[in-house]
Design an enzyme around this catalytic site. Structure first.
Site, mmCIF file in Angstrom:
data_model
loop_
_atom_site.group_PDB
_atom_site.id
_atom_site.type_symbol
_atom_site.label_atom_id
_atom_site.label_comp_id
_atom_site.label_asym_id
_atom_site.label_seq_id
_atom_site.Cartn_x
_atom_site.Cartn_y
_atom_site.Cartn_z
ATOM 1 N N LYS A 191 51.827 29.225 -1.512
ATOM 2 C CA LYS A 191 50.510 29.136 -0.627
ATOM 3 C C LYS A 191 50.014 30.232 -0.095
ATOM 4 O O LYS A 191 48.772 30.267 -0.378
ATOM 5 C CB LYS A 191 51.147 28.136 0.730
ATOM 6 C CG LYS A 191 51.607 26.711 0.579
ATOM 7 C CD LYS A 191 52.148 26.164 1.941
ATOM 8 C CE LYS A 191 53.011 27.089 2.707
ATOM 9 N NZ LYS A 191 54.463 26.848 2.121
ATOM 10 N N ARG A 207 52.582 21.929 10.663
ATOM 11 C CA ARG A 207 53.909 21.913 10.113
ATOM 12 C C ARG A 207 54.635 20.507 10.416
ATOM 13 O O ARG A 207 55.762 20.301 10.428
ATOM 14 C CB ARG A 207 54.756 22.842 10.484
ATOM 15 C CG ARG A 207 55.065 23.962 9.243
ATOM 16 C CD ARG A 207 55.855 24.998 9.791
ATOM 17 N NE ARG A 207 56.849 25.929 8.710
ATOM 18 C CZ ARG A 207 56.349 26.977 7.879
ATOM 19 N NH1 ARG A 207 55.074 27.245 8.123
ATOM 20 N NH2 ARG A 207 57.046 27.434 7.186
#
Ligand code: ADP
Length: 192
Positions: free
Chosen positions: A13, A88
């Site tokens: 990422k 998250r």
């Protein structure tokens, strides 16, 4: 443009986010980097976050949402952001939506980067060997914990965004340039 990069630790990422800052003039907002900066600066937040991060657990949602809110509203983010390592949890995803609604914005794309998790330990050990400053959570034992946390807390976000038809999948096992090209196709609307 609000772009979310989602995927397990070590999937790439950060590498892709960093490239997109150069090619698209977007700002990379990495909550992991922000927390590491707080630790390096010895702030109270940094002191609190350090032991949580070293164990591979998640820092509290309200702290993370506060950090993001502060950055999102700053002028340098006006052109758009890549969210890397955030949201998250479902709570963070909902908190983000609330913030964006207030700003008259919404999430444009969620790119789920997939990887064969058997290779993640190798990648993370390689990252530890190559970087000057080794992260305290880049070891195999903590990686296992981070993967467990990913599956329990973060993967459930995917259906949350899928309902809005915003999720595209990219194969993170390809060479970096090929992953980059796949992301470009999605952002250019040439997917499929
Ligand atoms: P990676 O993506 O490689 O797992 P990050 O740099 O994104 O690593 O995050 C490192 C650690 O920082 C996480 O394991 C967690 O403890 C903390 N952290 C980062 N982002 C968040 C977040 N959005 N919510 C809660 N904790 C976070």
């Amino acid at each position: 443009m609000i772009l979310i990069l989602l995927g397990p630790p070590g999937v790439g990422k950060g590498t892709q986010a960093s490239r997109l800052t150069k090619t698209r003039g977007l700002v990379q907002l990495s909550t992991g980097d922000m927390l590491r900066e707080a630790i390096a600066n010895g702030t109270e937040l940094g002191r609190k976050a350090k032991s949580i991060m070293d164990e591979g657990k998640l820092v509290a949602d309200d702290i993370i949402l506060g950090m993001i809110a502060e950055r999102l509203s700053s002028p340098d983010c006006a052109n758009g952001v890549i969210l890397d390592g955030f949201p998250r949890t479902i709570e963070q995803a909902k908190g983000l939506d609330t913030m964006l609604v207030e700003m008259g914005l919404s999430v444009n794309h969620v790119i789920e980067m997939q990887v064969d998790e058997n290779i993640l330990a190798d990648r993370i050990l390689k990252r530890a060997q190559e970087s000057e400053q080794v992260r305290d959570d880049d070891n195999v034992e903590v990686l296992k914990k981070r993967l467990k946390v990913y599956h329990e807390n973060t993967a459930p976000i995917i259906p949350y965004y899928k309902d809005g038809g915003k999720v595209s999948v990219v194969d993170g096992m390809q060479p970096i340039e090929d992953v980059a090209a796949a992301i470009d196709r999605i952002l250019n609307g040439q997917e499929g």
